[in-house]
Motif scaffolding. Structure first.
Motif, PDB file in Angstrom:
ATOM      1  N   ASN A 172       0.806  -1.215   0.000  1.00  0.00           N
ATOM      2  CA  ASN A 172       0.000   0.000   0.000  1.00  0.00           C
ATOM      3  C   ASN A 172       0.846   1.275   0.000  1.00  0.00           C
ATOM      4  OD1 ASN A 172       0.946  -0.127   2.607  1.00  0.00           O
ATOM      5  ND2 ASN A 172      -0.991   0.402   3.572  1.00  0.00           N
ATOM      6  N   LEU A 173       2.126   1.152  -0.363  1.00  0.00           N
ATOM      7  CA  LEU A 173       3.006   2.321  -0.434  1.00  0.00           C
ATOM      8  C   LEU A 173       3.406   2.599  -1.878  1.00  0.00           C
ATOM      9  CD1 LEU A 173       5.368   1.688   2.602  1.00  0.00           C
ATOM     10  CD2 LEU A 173       3.415   3.233   2.480  1.00  0.00           C
ATOM     11  N   VAL A 174       3.549   3.874  -2.190  1.00  0.00           N
ATOM     12  CA  VAL A 174       3.998   4.275  -3.525  1.00  0.00           C
ATOM     13  C   VAL A 174       5.115   5.297  -3.371  1.00  0.00           C
ATOM     14  CG1 VAL A 174       2.181   6.031  -3.767  1.00  0.00           C
ATOM     15  CG2 VAL A 174       3.276   5.122  -5.789  1.00  0.00           C
ATOM     16  N   TRP A 175       6.187   5.089  -4.121  1.00  0.00           N
ATOM     17  CA  TRP A 175       7.324   6.008  -4.177  1.00  0.00           C
ATOM     18  C   TRP A 175       7.341   6.587  -5.575  1.00  0.00           C
ATOM     19  CZ3 TRP A 175       7.312   1.488  -1.580  1.00  0.00           C
ATOM     20  CH2 TRP A 175       7.835   1.473  -0.275  1.00  0.00           C
ATOM     21  N   THR A 176       7.462   7.901  -5.658  1.00  0.00           N
ATOM     22  CA  THR A 176       7.546   8.493  -6.992  1.00  0.00           C
ATOM     23  C   THR A 176       9.002   8.757  -7.342  1.00  0.00           C
ATOM     24  OG1 THR A 176       7.449  10.828  -6.348  1.00  0.00           O
ATOM     25  CG2 THR A 176       5.337   9.679  -6.669  1.00  0.00           C
ATOM     26  N   ALA A 177       9.243   8.802  -8.625  1.00  0.00           N
ATOM     27  CA  ALA A 177      10.532   9.275  -9.118  1.00  0.00           C
ATOM     28  C   ALA A 177      10.571  10.787  -8.919  1.00  0.00           C
ATOM     29  CB  ALA A 177      10.671   8.952 -10.603  1.00  0.00           C
ATOM     30  N   GLY A 178      11.730  11.381  -9.080  1.00  0.00           N
ATOM     31  CA  GLY A 178      11.807  12.831  -9.065  1.00  0.00           C
ATOM     32  C   GLY A 178      10.992  13.379 -10.225  1.00  0.00           C
ATOM     33  N   HIS A 179      10.110  14.293  -9.928  1.00  0.00           N
ATOM     34  CA  HIS A 179       9.267  14.908 -10.949  1.00  0.00           C
ATOM     35  C   HIS A 179       9.751  16.324 -11.228  1.00  0.00           C
ATOM     36  CE1 HIS A 179       6.680  11.509 -10.584  1.00  0.00           C
ATOM     37  NE2 HIS A 179       5.690  12.079 -11.261  1.00  0.00           N
ATOM     38  N   LEU A 180       9.862  16.616 -12.494  1.00  0.00           N
ATOM     39  CA  LEU A 180      10.210  17.958 -12.964  1.00  0.00           C
ATOM     40  C   LEU A 180       8.937  18.653 -13.427  1.00  0.00           C
ATOM     41  CD1 LEU A 180      13.323  16.946 -15.095  1.00  0.00           C
ATOM     42  CD2 LEU A 180      13.346  18.128 -12.887  1.00  0.00           C
ATOM     43  N   PRO A 181       8.981  19.942 -13.638  1.00  0.00           N
ATOM     44  CA  PRO A 181       7.802  20.645 -14.144  1.00  0.00           C
ATOM     45  C   PRO A 181       7.647  20.494 -15.655  1.00  0.00           C
ATOM     46  CG  PRO A 181       9.496  22.222 -13.525  1.00  0.00           C
ATOM     47  CD  PRO A 181      10.010  20.866 -13.170  1.00  0.00           C
ATOM     48  N   GLU A 182       7.821  19.271 -16.130  1.00  0.00           N
ATOM     49  CA  GLU A 182       7.674  19.027 -17.563  1.00  0.00           C
ATOM     50  C   GLU A 182       6.267  19.390 -17.993  1.00  0.00           C
ATOM     51  OE1 GLU A 182      10.666  15.536 -18.699  1.00  0.00           O
ATOM     52  OE2 GLU A 182       9.201  14.957 -17.171  1.00  0.00           O
ATOM     53  N   GLY A 183       6.175  20.053 -19.113  1.00  0.00           N
ATOM     54  CA  GLY A 183       4.906  20.579 -19.595  1.00  0.00           C
ATOM     55  C   GLY A 183       4.966  22.091 -19.703  1.00  0.00           C
ATOM     56  N   VAL A 184       5.973  22.678 -19.043  1.00  0.00           N
ATOM     57  CA  VAL A 184       6.239  24.114 -19.195  1.00  0.00           C
ATOM     58  C   VAL A 184       7.719  24.271 -19.522  1.00  0.00           C
ATOM     59  CG1 VAL A 184       4.398  24.820 -17.615  1.00  0.00           C
ATOM     60  CG2 VAL A 184       6.724  24.558 -16.743  1.00  0.00           C
ATOM     61  N   SER A 185       8.064  25.402 -20.046  1.00  0.00           N
ATOM     62  CA  SER A 185       9.453  25.695 -20.404  1.00  0.00           C
ATOM     63  C   SER A 185      10.308  25.865 -19.151  1.00  0.00           C
ATOM     64  CB  SER A 185       9.494  26.977 -21.228  1.00  0.00           C
ATOM     65  OG  SER A 185      10.810  27.479 -21.316  1.00  0.00           O
ATOM     66  N   ALA A 186      11.575  25.486 -19.250  1.00  0.00           N
ATOM     67  CA  ALA A 186      12.516  25.732 -18.152  1.00  0.00           C
ATOM     68  C   ALA A 186      12.697  27.227 -17.912  1.00  0.00           C
ATOM     69  CB  ALA A 186      13.863  25.070 -18.452  1.00  0.00           C
ATOM     70  N   ASN A 187      12.324  28.040 -18.877  1.00  0.00           N
ATOM     71  CA  ASN A 187      12.389  29.500 -18.729  1.00  0.00           C
ATOM     72  C   ASN A 187      11.121  30.088 -18.123  1.00  0.00           C
ATOM     73  OD1 ASN A 187      14.957  29.633 -19.891  1.00  0.00           O
ATOM     74  ND2 ASN A 187      14.074  29.597 -21.941  1.00  0.00           N
ATOM     75  N   ALA A 188      10.115  29.237 -17.863  1.00  0.00           N
ATOM     76  CA  ALA A 188       8.861  29.724 -17.282  1.00  0.00           C
ATOM     77  C   ALA A 188       9.132  30.296 -15.897  1.00  0.00           C
ATOM     78  CB  ALA A 188       7.847  28.591 -17.201  1.00  0.00           C
ATOM     79  N   PRO A 189       8.327  31.248 -15.445  1.00  0.00           N
ATOM     80  CA  PRO A 189       8.505  31.779 -14.091  1.00  0.00           C
ATOM     81  C   PRO A 189       8.458  30.643 -13.064  1.00  0.00           C
ATOM     82  CG  PRO A 189       6.900  33.085 -15.305  1.00  0.00           C
ATOM     83  CD  PRO A 189       7.213  31.887 -16.157  1.00  0.00           C
ATOM     84  N   PHE A 190       9.170  30.841 -11.968  1.00  0.00           N
ATOM     85  CA  PHE A 190       9.258  29.798 -10.952  1.00  0.00           C
ATOM     86  C   PHE A 190       7.879  29.379 -10.455  1.00  0.00           C
ATOM     87  CE2 PHE A 190       9.820  28.331  -6.538  1.00  0.00           C
ATOM     88  CZ  PHE A 190      10.572  27.204  -6.800  1.00  0.00           C
ATOM     89  N   GLU A 191       7.004  30.318 -10.257  1.00  0.00           N
ATOM     90  CA  GLU A 191       5.646  30.006  -9.783  1.00  0.00           C
ATOM     91  C   GLU A 191       4.948  29.027 -10.728  1.00  0.00           C
ATOM     92  OE1 GLU A 191       1.589  32.521  -9.185  1.00  0.00           O
ATOM     93  OE2 GLU A 191       3.358  33.249  -8.106  1.00  0.00           O
ATOM     94  N   VAL A 192       5.103  29.220 -12.017  1.00  0.00           N
ATOM     95  CA  VAL A 192       4.511  28.329 -13.018  1.00  0.00           C
ATOM     96  C   VAL A 192       5.152  26.943 -12.921  1.00  0.00           C
ATOM     97  CG1 VAL A 192       4.247  27.953 -15.512  1.00  0.00           C
ATOM     98  CG2 VAL A 192       3.888  30.236 -14.536  1.00  0.00           C
ATOM     99  N   GLN A 193       6.468  26.887 -12.708  1.00  0.00           N
ATOM    100  CA  GLN A 193       7.156  25.604 -12.571  1.00  0.00           C
ATOM    101  C   GLN A 193       6.656  24.839 -11.336  1.00  0.00           C
ATOM    102  OE1 GLN A 193      11.408  25.399 -13.136  1.00  0.00           O
ATOM    103  NE2 GLN A 193      11.402  27.200 -14.452  1.00  0.00           N
ATOM    104  N   VAL A 194       6.452  25.538 -10.228  1.00  0.00           N
ATOM    105  CA  VAL A 194       5.970  24.874  -9.006  1.00  0.00           C
ATOM    106  C   VAL A 194       4.586  24.285  -9.245  1.00  0.00           C
ATOM    107  CG1 VAL A 194       5.292  25.194  -6.597  1.00  0.00           C
ATOM    108  CG2 VAL A 194       7.349  26.313  -7.465  1.00  0.00           C
ATOM    109  N   LYS A 195       3.689  25.064  -9.823  1.00  0.00           N
ATOM    110  CA  LYS A 195       2.338  24.573 -10.086  1.00  0.00           C
ATOM    111  C   LYS A 195       2.362  23.363 -11.017  1.00  0.00           C
ATOM    112  CE  LYS A 195       0.134  28.977  -9.149  1.00  0.00           C
ATOM    113  NZ  LYS A 195      -0.576  30.139  -9.699  1.00  0.00           N
ATOM    114  N   GLN A 196       3.253  23.385 -12.017  1.00  0.00           N
ATOM    115  CA  GLN A 196       3.331  22.274 -12.968  1.00  0.00           C
ATOM    116  C   GLN A 196       3.901  21.013 -12.314  1.00  0.00           C
ATOM    117  OE1 GLN A 196       2.175  22.345 -16.267  1.00  0.00           O
ATOM    118  NE2 GLN A 196       2.423  20.143 -16.034  1.00  0.00           N
ATOM    119  N   VAL A 197       4.936  21.153 -11.498  1.00  0.00           N
ATOM    120  CA  VAL A 197       5.502  19.969 -10.849  1.00  0.00           C
ATOM    121  C   VAL A 197       4.470  19.359  -9.891  1.00  0.00           C
ATOM    122  CG1 VAL A 197       6.702  20.981  -8.835  1.00  0.00           C
ATOM    123  CG2 VAL A 197       7.668  18.992  -9.957  1.00  0.00           C
TER     124      VAL A 197
END
Length: 162
Positions: free
Chosen positions: A60-85
């Motif tokens: 009943n346990l799940v471990w995730t891999a490291g997730h990046l804010p894929e779906g937005v540009s690496a140049n996106a504002p940090f706030e957008v990156q946080v919401k996407q991750v």
């Protein structure tokens, strides 16, 4: 009662030892049989490469891999990156039968602690209402694909729908 990082680390170690012991002895913390290693389930997302999975589930346990804010540009504002991750993590947890309300541990990797306040504001808004799990936040020198944040979590899988 004040909990120090030392006692928190001891508690985490104790829990890890209980889980490992249960796996080795063939029992679970609920007294029933422990899942066999053959029951480890990998979950892959639609954009995963062949070299990793989004998460692994054991019992009943799940471990995730490291997730990046894929779906937005690496140049996106940090706030957008946080919401996407957070969106990306939430989708992985949902596919596993878990969610932000079942988090047990969160690890956050920031490119710069200058982003700390912005991250905390968004994190508390998304995670806080569901209860805050233990969390580790570290500053790192590089995050894949030039993003400014990466996250991984441990959660439990709901026995019934939310």
């Amino acid at each position: 009662m004040t909990i120090t990082s030392t006692s928190g680390a001891r508690a985490a170690l104790a829990m890890a030892l209980i889980v490992a012991l249960a796996a080795c002895t063939g029992t679970s913390s609920s007294g029933g049989p422990a899942p066999s290693p053959k029951e480890v389930r990998e979950l892959r997302g639609p954009n995963d490469c062949e070299c990793l999975s989004n998460s692994a589930q054991f019992g009943n346990l799940v471990w995730t891999a490291g997730h990046l804010p894929e779906g937005v540009s690496a140049n996106a504002p940090f706030e957008v990156q946080v919401k996407q991750v957070l969106d990306n993590l939430e989708a992985t947890l949902k596919a596993s039968g878990a969610g932000f309300d079942t988090l047990l541990k969160v690890n956050i990797y920031l490119l710069s602690f200058d982003d700390w306040d912005t991250f905390n504001r968004i994190y508390l808004d998304r995670i806080g209402p569901k209860g805050l799990p233990p969390r580790t936040t570290v500053q790192v020198g590089y995050i894949g694909l030039d993003y400014r944040i990466e996250m991984d979590v441990v959660a439990y899988v709901r026995s019934t729908a939310p």
